[in-house]
Design an enzyme around this catalytic site. Structure first.
Site, PDB file in Angstrom:
ATOM      1  N   GLU A 275       0.884  -1.174   0.000  1.00  0.00           N
ATOM      2  CA  GLU A 275       0.000   0.000   0.000  1.00  0.00           C
ATOM      3  C   GLU A 275       0.914   1.215   0.000  1.00  0.00           C
ATOM      4  O   GLU A 275       1.464   1.583   1.043  1.00  0.00           O
ATOM      5  CB  GLU A 275      -0.892   0.001   1.260  1.00  0.00           C
ATOM      6  CG  GLU A 275      -1.858  -1.160   1.368  1.00  0.00           C
ATOM      7  CD  GLU A 275      -3.070  -1.012   0.437  1.00  0.00           C
ATOM      8  OE1 GLU A 275      -3.151  -0.009  -0.294  1.00  0.00           O
ATOM      9  OE2 GLU A 275      -3.915  -1.925   0.459  1.00  0.00           O
ATOM     10  N   CYS A 309      -2.000   9.384   1.942  1.00  0.00           N
ATOM     11  CA  CYS A 309      -1.676   8.695   0.689  1.00  0.00           C
ATOM     12  C   CYS A 309      -2.654   9.065  -0.416  1.00  0.00           C
ATOM     13  O   CYS A 309      -2.295   9.120  -1.576  1.00  0.00           O
ATOM     14  CB  CYS A 309      -1.631   7.193   0.909  1.00  0.00           C
ATOM     15  SG  CYS A 309      -3.122   6.523   1.623  1.00  0.00           S
ATOM     16  N   GLU A 411       5.081  12.372  -5.570  1.00  0.00           N
ATOM     17  CA  GLU A 411       4.312  12.619  -4.356  1.00  0.00           C
ATOM     18  C   GLU A 411       5.059  13.634  -3.488  1.00  0.00           C
ATOM     19  O   GLU A 411       6.244  13.473  -3.226  1.00  0.00           O
ATOM     20  CB  GLU A 411       4.166  11.297  -3.586  1.00  0.00           C
ATOM     21  CG  GLU A 411       3.302  11.412  -2.346  1.00  0.00           C
ATOM     22  CD  GLU A 411       3.167  10.078  -1.599  1.00  0.00           C
ATOM     23  OE1 GLU A 411       4.171   9.359  -1.479  1.00  0.00           O
ATOM     24  OE2 GLU A 411       2.048   9.780  -1.155  1.00  0.00           O
TER      25      GLU A 411
HETATM   26  P1  NAD Z   1       8.607   4.834   4.535  1.00  0.00           P
HETATM   27  O1  NAD Z   1       8.575   3.953   3.350  1.00  0.00           O
HETATM   28  O2  NAD Z   1       9.790   5.704   4.739  1.00  0.00           O
HETATM   29  O3  NAD Z   1       8.480   3.959   5.867  1.00  0.00           O
HETATM   30  C1  NAD Z   1       7.387   3.102   6.075  1.00  0.00           C
HETATM   31  C2  NAD Z   1       7.811   1.980   6.994  1.00  0.00           C
HETATM   32  O4  NAD Z   1       8.780   1.175   6.340  1.00  0.00           O
HETATM   33  C3  NAD Z   1       8.456   2.440   8.298  1.00  0.00           C
HETATM   34  O5  NAD Z   1       7.974   1.630   9.344  1.00  0.00           O
HETATM   35  C4  NAD Z   1       9.930   2.192   8.039  1.00  0.00           C
HETATM   36  O6  NAD Z   1      10.683   1.996   9.206  1.00  0.00           O
HETATM   37  C5  NAD Z   1       9.852   0.921   7.214  1.00  0.00           C
HETATM   38  N1  NAD Z   1      11.033   0.622   6.401  1.00  0.00           N
HETATM   39  C6  NAD Z   1      11.793   1.478   5.685  1.00  0.00           C
HETATM   40  N2  NAD Z   1      12.790   0.804   5.069  1.00  0.00           N
HETATM   41  C7  NAD Z   1      12.643  -0.510   5.389  1.00  0.00           C
HETATM   42  C8  NAD Z   1      13.364  -1.701   5.065  1.00  0.00           C
HETATM   43  N3  NAD Z   1      14.445  -1.683   4.297  1.00  0.00           N
HETATM   44  N4  NAD Z   1      12.916  -2.862   5.559  1.00  0.00           N
HETATM   45  C9  NAD Z   1      11.826  -2.918   6.332  1.00  0.00           C
HETATM   46  N5  NAD Z   1      11.118  -1.816   6.699  1.00  0.00           N
HETATM   47  C10 NAD Z   1      11.515  -0.626   6.225  1.00  0.00           C
HETATM   48  O7  NAD Z   1       7.260   5.660   4.492  1.00  0.00           O
HETATM   49  P2  NAD Z   1       6.830   6.838   5.460  1.00  0.00           P
HETATM   50  O8  NAD Z   1       7.653   8.034   5.121  1.00  0.00           O
HETATM   51  O9  NAD Z   1       6.819   6.331   6.852  1.00  0.00           O
HETATM   52  O10 NAD Z   1       5.301   7.053   5.028  1.00  0.00           O
HETATM   53  C11 NAD Z   1       4.917   7.883   3.999  1.00  0.00           C
HETATM   54  C12 NAD Z   1       4.548   7.073   2.776  1.00  0.00           C
HETATM   55  O11 NAD Z   1       3.549   6.110   3.098  1.00  0.00           O
HETATM   56  C13 NAD Z   1       3.941   7.940   1.679  1.00  0.00           C
HETATM   57  O12 NAD Z   1       4.463   7.554   0.437  1.00  0.00           O
HETATM   58  C14 NAD Z   1       2.454   7.602   1.770  1.00  0.00           C
HETATM   59  O13 NAD Z   1       1.741   7.854   0.588  1.00  0.00           O
HETATM   60  C15 NAD Z   1       2.505   6.165   2.121  1.00  0.00           C
HETATM   61  N6  NAD Z   1       1.241   5.679   2.686  1.00  0.00           N
HETATM   62  C16 NAD Z   1       0.456   4.842   1.933  1.00  0.00           C
HETATM   63  C17 NAD Z   1      -0.780   4.428   2.408  1.00  0.00           C
HETATM   64  C18 NAD Z   1      -1.664   3.541   1.580  1.00  0.00           C
HETATM   65  O14 NAD Z   1      -2.576   2.955   2.142  1.00  0.00           O
HETATM   66  N7  NAD Z   1      -1.454   3.399   0.279  1.00  0.00           N
HETATM   67  C19 NAD Z   1      -1.210   4.850   3.669  1.00  0.00           C
HETATM   68  C20 NAD Z   1      -0.395   5.686   4.407  1.00  0.00           C
HETATM   69  C21 NAD Z   1       0.836   6.101   3.905  1.00  0.00           C
END
Ligand code: NAD
Length: 522
Positions: A275, A309, A411
């Site tokens: 997602e 998102c 984004e």
């Molecule tokens: P991010 O990708 O930086 O982090 C998300 C999660 O992934 C965090 O818990 C982080 O610690 C973890 N993570 C990062 N690298 C990893 C790895 N190598 N291995 C395992 N885990 C890892 O995202 P963010 O900045 O926290 O959130 C913002 C993003 O989330 C935006 O792009 C937003 O659109 C998206 N988002 C999507 C939805 C949806 O339902 N489509 C909902 C909410 C947010």
């Protein structure tokens, strides 16, 4: 430390103490029915409103992932031996644990995530809604009987994966936690969930309250059924995705990290649901009710300071009303109450973290350098308290934007709207579909036929007509392209947590065992 920051630190300390998480280093994990402190490097959280240190905790690391997965195996074994209706009953009973704690949970989220308190209260409500909805599914996951061309009774039922790994972002920590935990356990799995390192506590508290809630009225959720492990993506997150016990990965976050999660899953042949982010098009035709379209466009992008998102970050407007709509929208944007998250009147708070703030600021500057014009915003809002040195950006509307600009393609995840004009329906659809994302979109028009026609041609997982951001746990949600794959919510979301198993039962008086495939099969 400023008095505003000191007040937030004291408030947070009191909230953590109230939930039993306070210790010399906060007990930031919930594993096997217990609060546990992390063992890795120290992670310091910054107050989004002031930019000053709030609290520190320790990264969980691979050792706690190992403990959590072992606990999950035991918890799942106990959970699947219960009848489906008993599982549903216990999920509902667990919700009693939230009673009386809703306000403190909302406060905890507001302080750490920097979200307006009114938004956090609504988010707590979603936790209950999601558990109630999926508790109802527990005893309704029927299989089916296939009329196979042999003497067999062939039935298909939906079996759980076992232990699933879940990873969530910082923009909606409680929402995404309940969104994924509820269907996972309703389907018979145990879960190990890693929230964002920037918003670690509310998921731990939710797990704890749910487990405690069921205890008084029934035997509750088994220990180890839900485990929350906090830490960085590259340490704790990677240990989770690589752990051999995890047989399905569900990730909510950015496309960049999503790729890494899917790759980690692929290395072990573990399926994933992603997602991810969006760049959703909000299309306004000249025949729309413009008052409603302007109000909708404003809420679509500026709610949650654009850190959503599904934010409607690209406003496509029919040329004859472009000037009128953008002018009205800019005036409306200037009326939004931007302020401290704790203030009841605040509609829009700061961005959650420095990295995000710098990213949004850089993208606005780059857009201006490329020829875009700031109609309103683009800088720190006026009228904030002096001590609010945090990550605030005023609601921003950009015009003179062309589709190939970075600001129209990537984004932003901040309160930044780009407005572009179109001349006809075909051009509106073309512009809308001209990004790698495909999460959501909207059409504003009083022409019913056109609204449906356009909606059907949008490459987006969710489309609204004369509306925006209506979302329910009952309806499937997910994306195309860089917005990810797989679905959450509804029956589709539940099915992501099960595997169809086909069972063949010989019904002939004497079994005829074929050497090779049985009759009727290739
Ligand atoms: P991010 O990708 O930086 O982090 C998300 C999660 O992934 C965090 O818990 C982080 O610690 C973890 N993570 C990062 N690298 C990893 C790895 N190598 N291995 C395992 N885990 C890892 O995202 P963010 O900045 O926290 O959130 C913002 C993003 O989330 C935006 O792009 C937003 O659109 C998206 N988002 C999507 C939805 C949806 O339902 N489509 C909902 C909410 C947010």
């Amino acid at each position: 430390m400023s008095s505003l920051s000191q007040h937030a630190c004291d408030h947070l300390a009191a909230l953590l103490k109230g939930f039993g998480l306070a210790a010399s280093t906060p007990l930031s994990n919930w594993i096997d029915g217990r609060l546990v402190a992390g063992e890795g490097e120290e992670i310091t959280l910054i107050n989004p409103a002031t930019g000053e240190a709030l609290v520190s905790y320790r990264d969980a690391g691979a050792g706690l992932i190992e403990r959590a997965t072992q606990a999950a195996v035991r918890g799942q074994r106990e959970w699947v031996t219960l009848t489906a209706s008993e599982r549903g009953r216990r999920m509902n009973a667990a919700l009693r644990g939230l009673e009386g704690h809703e306000e403190a949970l909302a406060q905890l989220e507001s302080v750490v995530a920097g979200k307006p308190i009114r938004d956090c209260r609504a988010e707590v409500g979603k936790v209950r809604e999601m558990f109630e909805y999926y508790a109802g599914w527990c005893d309704k996951q029927h299989g089916e009987v296939i009329p196979v061309p042999t003497s067999h009774l062939n039935y298909v039922h939906h079996v759980p994966y076992g232990v699933v790994g879940q990873i969530t972002p910082w923009n909606a920590p409680m929402f995404t936690c309940a969104w994924q935990l509820a269907p996972a356990i309703a389907a018979g799995n145990a879960a190990v969930l890693k929230p964002s390192e920037l918003t670690p506590f509310t998921s731990v508290v939710i797990a704890k309250l749910l487990e405690e809630g069921g205890k008084g009225v029934s035997q509750g959720l088994p220990k180890g059924l839900i485990n929350i492990v906090n830490g960085l993506g590259k340490t704790t997150g990677a240990a989770l995705t690589d752990h051999p016990t995890i047989s399905k990965l569900v990730f909510v976050g950015s496309p960049q990290s999503g790729r890494m999660i899917a790759e980690a899953g692929a290395r072990r042949l573990v399926p994933s649901v992603l997602e991810l982010g969006g760049k959703s098009a909000n299309i306004v035709f000249a025949d729309a009710k413009l008052d409603e379209a302007v109000a909708g466009a404003q809420a679509a992008i500026f709610a949650a300071a654009g850190q959503s998102c599904v934010a409607g970050s690209r406003l496509l407007i029919e040329r004859s009303v472009f000037e009128q709509v953008t002018t009205r929208l800019a005036r409306a944007a200037e009326q939004i109450a931007v302020g401290l998250p704790s203030d009841e009147a605040t509609r829009m708070g700061p961005l959650q973290n420095r990295r995000q703030f710098e990213q949004v600021t850089r993208m606005i500057e780059a857009a201006e350098a490329a020829g875009a014009r700031v109609l309103t915003g683009g800088k720190r809002p006026e009228g904030l308290p002096d001590e609010a040195h945090g990550y605030f950006i005023a609601p921003t509307v950009l015009v003179d934007v062309t589709p190939e600009m970075e600001i129209a393609q990537q984004e932003v995840f901040g309160p930044v709207l780009v407005a572009m004009a179109f001349d006809d329906e075909a051009q509106a659809i073309q512009l809308a579909n001209e990004t790698r994302f495909g999460l959501a979109g909207a059409v504003w028009s009083q022409d019913v036929a056109r609204a449906h026609r356009v909606a059907g041609q949008l490459r987006a997982g969710t489309v609204w007509i004369n509306s925006y951001k209506a979302i329910s746990v009952m309806s499937p949600f997910g994306g195309f392209g860089d917005s990810g794959f797989g679905r959450s919510s509804g029956l589709d979301g539940l099915r992501e947590y099960t595997v169809p198993q086909s069972v063949w039962v010989e019904t002939a008086p004497e079994a005829s065992v074929a050497f090779g495939y049985g009759s009727g099969v290739g």
